[in-house]
Motif scaffolding. Structure first.
Motif, PDB file in Angstrom:
ATOM      1  N   ARG A  96       0.839  -1.193   0.000  1.00 58.52           N
ATOM      2  CA  ARG A  96       0.000   0.000   0.000  1.00 58.52           C
ATOM      3  C   ARG A  96       0.886   1.260   0.000  1.00 58.52           C
ATOM      4  O   ARG A  96       0.652   2.194  -0.766  1.00 58.52           O
ATOM      5  N   ALA A  97       1.906   1.258   0.837  1.00 58.06           N
ATOM      6  CA  ALA A  97       2.815   2.407   0.919  1.00 58.06           C
ATOM      7  C   ALA A  97       3.517   2.634  -0.424  1.00 58.06           C
ATOM      8  O   ALA A  97       3.737   3.783  -0.829  1.00 58.06           O
ATOM      9  N   TYR A  98       3.855   1.554  -1.122  1.00 59.12           N
ATOM     10  CA  TYR A  98       4.497   1.680  -2.440  1.00 59.12           C
ATOM     11  C   TYR A  98       3.591   2.427  -3.402  1.00 59.12           C
ATOM     12  O   TYR A  98       4.022   3.373  -4.073  1.00 59.12           O
ATOM     13  N   TRP A  99       2.339   1.994  -3.491  1.00 65.81           N
ATOM     14  CA  TRP A  99       1.423   2.618  -4.452  1.00 65.81           C
ATOM     15  C   TRP A  99       1.136   4.070  -4.081  1.00 65.81           C
ATOM     16  O   TRP A  99       1.102   4.941  -4.951  1.00 65.81           O
ATOM     17  N   VAL A 100       0.949   4.345  -2.804  1.00 72.35           N
ATOM     18  CA  VAL A 100       0.668   5.719  -2.367  1.00 72.35           C
ATOM     19  C   VAL A 100       1.894   6.600  -2.597  1.00 72.35           C
ATOM     20  O   VAL A 100       1.777   7.746  -3.017  1.00 72.35           O
ATOM     21  N   SER A 101       3.104   6.056  -2.368  1.00 71.26           N
ATOM     22  CA  SER A 101       4.322   6.855  -2.581  1.00 71.26           C
ATOM     23  C   SER A 101       4.517   7.200  -4.060  1.00 71.26           C
ATOM     24  O   SER A 101       5.148   8.197  -4.382  1.00 71.26           O
ATOM     25  N   ARG A 102       3.977   6.382  -4.938  1.00 71.67           N
ATOM     26  CA  ARG A 102       4.067   6.685  -6.373  1.00 71.67           C
ATOM     27  C   ARG A 102       3.030   7.707  -6.807  1.00 71.67           C
ATOM     28  O   ARG A 102       3.016   8.130  -7.949  1.00 71.67           O
ATOM     29  N   GLY A 103       2.136   8.081  -5.887  1.00 73.02           N
ATOM     30  CA  GLY A 103       1.117   9.077  -6.216  1.00 73.02           C
ATOM     31  C   GLY A 103      -0.266   8.497  -6.379  1.00 73.02           C
ATOM     32  O   GLY A 103      -1.190   9.208  -6.779  1.00 73.02           O
ATOM     33  N   GLY A 104      -0.428   7.233  -6.068  1.00 74.23           N
ATOM     34  CA  GLY A 104      -1.730   6.596  -6.172  1.00 74.23           C
ATOM     35  C   GLY A 104      -2.632   6.977  -5.011  1.00 74.23           C
ATOM     36  O   GLY A 104      -2.165   7.384  -3.952  1.00 74.23           O
ATOM     37  N   ASN A 105      -3.927   6.889  -5.245  1.00 76.20           N
ATOM     38  CA  ASN A 105      -4.897   7.194  -4.196  1.00 76.20           C
ATOM     39  C   ASN A 105      -4.999   6.037  -3.218  1.00 76.20           C
ATOM     40  O   ASN A 105      -4.633   4.913  -3.528  1.00 76.20           O
ATOM     41  N   ASP A 106      -5.512   6.345  -2.042  1.00 77.45           N
ATOM     42  CA  ASP A 106      -5.842   5.316  -1.067  1.00 77.45           C
ATOM     43  C   ASP A 106      -7.351   5.355  -0.906  1.00 77.45           C
ATOM     44  O   ASP A 106      -7.887   6.441  -0.708  1.00 77.45           O
ATOM     45  N   PRO A 107      -8.104   4.314  -1.038  1.00 80.60           N
ATOM     46  CA  PRO A 107      -7.667   2.928  -1.001  1.00 80.60           C
ATOM     47  C   PRO A 107      -7.079   2.429  -2.327  1.00 80.60           C
ATOM     48  O   PRO A 107      -7.505   2.829  -3.407  1.00 80.60           O
ATOM     49  N   VAL A 108      -6.127   1.547  -2.187  1.00 83.57           N
ATOM     50  CA  VAL A 108      -5.494   0.872  -3.316  1.00 83.57           C
ATOM     51  C   VAL A 108      -6.337  -0.373  -3.628  1.00 83.57           C
ATOM     52  O   VAL A 108      -6.770  -1.056  -2.702  1.00 83.57           O
ATOM     53  N   PRO A 109      -6.592  -0.667  -4.911  1.00 79.33           N
ATOM     54  CA  PRO A 109      -7.346  -1.896  -5.233  1.00 79.33           C
ATOM     55  C   PRO A 109      -6.707  -3.121  -4.572  1.00 79.33           C
ATOM     56  O   PRO A 109      -5.477  -3.275  -4.586  1.00 79.33           O
ATOM     57  N   SER A 110      -7.520  -3.965  -4.010  1.00 77.16           N
ATOM     58  CA  SER A 110      -7.011  -5.111  -3.240  1.00 77.16           C
ATOM     59  C   SER A 110      -6.157  -6.051  -4.079  1.00 77.16           C
ATOM     60  O   SER A 110      -5.263  -6.708  -3.558  1.00 77.16           O
ATOM     61  N   GLU A 111      -6.399  -6.098  -5.385  1.00 80.87           N
ATOM     62  CA  GLU A 111      -5.584  -6.972  -6.240  1.00 80.87           C
ATOM     63  C   GLU A 111      -4.126  -6.541  -6.292  1.00 80.87           C
ATOM     64  O   GLU A 111      -3.257  -7.345  -6.578  1.00 80.87           O
ATOM     65  N   LEU A 112      -3.883  -5.265  -6.054  1.00 84.15           N
ATOM     66  CA  LEU A 112      -2.506  -4.779  -6.066  1.00 84.15           C
ATOM     67  C   LEU A 112      -1.835  -4.974  -4.713  1.00 84.15           C
ATOM     68  O   LEU A 112      -0.635  -4.722  -4.574  1.00 84.15           O
ATOM     69  N   LEU A 113      -2.609  -5.420  -3.724  1.00 80.59           N
ATOM     70  CA  LEU A 113      -2.068  -5.614  -2.376  1.00 80.59           C
ATOM     71  C   LEU A 113      -1.899  -7.086  -2.023  1.00 80.59           C
ATOM     72  O   LEU A 113      -1.020  -7.438  -1.237  1.00 80.59           O
ATOM     73  N   HIS A 114      -2.763  -7.924  -2.572  1.00 74.41           N
ATOM     74  CA  HIS A 114      -2.775  -9.346  -2.206  1.00 74.41           C
ATOM     75  C   HIS A 114      -2.419 -10.204  -3.412  1.00 74.41           C
ATOM     76  O   HIS A 114      -2.902  -9.954  -4.514  1.00 74.41           O
TER      77      HIS A 114
END
Length: 184
Positions: A96-114
């Motif tokens: 989650r921190a990776y995607w948010v650090s790249r500028g992505g919104n939170d919540p991150v789609p669960s497929e990108l986390l699991h």
């Protein structure tokens, strides 16, 4: 004793040679591309399979679903960690921190986390791919026109349910990334 040997020889021939040869020959005849592993090529070079997820680390490409087996096709499998596992929660938070650090919104789609159960799922939902569009466009320095072309590329890459009945719409990340280089 002779009867047992005849049974052994007969069933070895049928199950060990004739049946596999029939299945292999039929599949090569009717589905030659699939029987060869649905390989993707660039010229004469094999660059992957559309049936197995690939690891994309560059932020200039769409990322596949995380893999518990590090995208090793010979060791595919799940992490076997439950929702109360502290190590699983830590890994998910890191993703989650990776995607948010790249500028992505939170919540991150669960497929990108699991990771998936196989760890080799080549597809993502359209939502998980659409989530990555602004991130990929930013890394590639796309203009508005190129961003629009990227959005159209993703839309045109959405595969419907199999035979219109089974499963959900999905995007094959490997095939999408191959097309991505055609924009710039």
């Amino acid at each position: 004793m002779i009867r047992a040997f005849v049974h052994f020889a007969t069933w070895s021939l049928v199950c060990g040679i004739l049946y596999p040869a029939f299945v292999f020959g039929t599949s090569k005849l009717l589905f030659p591309r699939e029987a060869s592993g649905s390989l993707l090529r660039e010229g004469d070079k094999i660059i992957g399979s559309e049936l197995i997820a690939q690891k994309f680390e560059s932020p200039k490409y769409f990322h596949s679903r995380p893999s518990a087996s590090n995208y090793d096709a010979s060791a595919g499998g799940a992490s076997n960690q439950g929702p109360t596992s502290s190590s699983l929660q830590k890994v998910v938070e890191e993703r989650r921190a990776y995607w948010v650090s790249r500028g992505g919104n939170d919540p991150v789609p669960s497929e990108l986390l699991h990771s998936s159960a196989s760890g080799l799922d080549p597809h993502l939902s359209p939502d998980a791919v659409i989530y990555q569009i602004p991130l990929v466009a930013k890394e590639r320095g796309y203009s508005k026109e190129e961003l629009h072309a990227l959005e159209n590329l993703v839309t045109n890459s959405i595969e419907g349910p199999q035979w219109g009945l089974f499963g959900f719409p999905k995007v094959n990340v490997m095939k999408l990334n191959l097309k991505l280089d055609s924009i710039r």
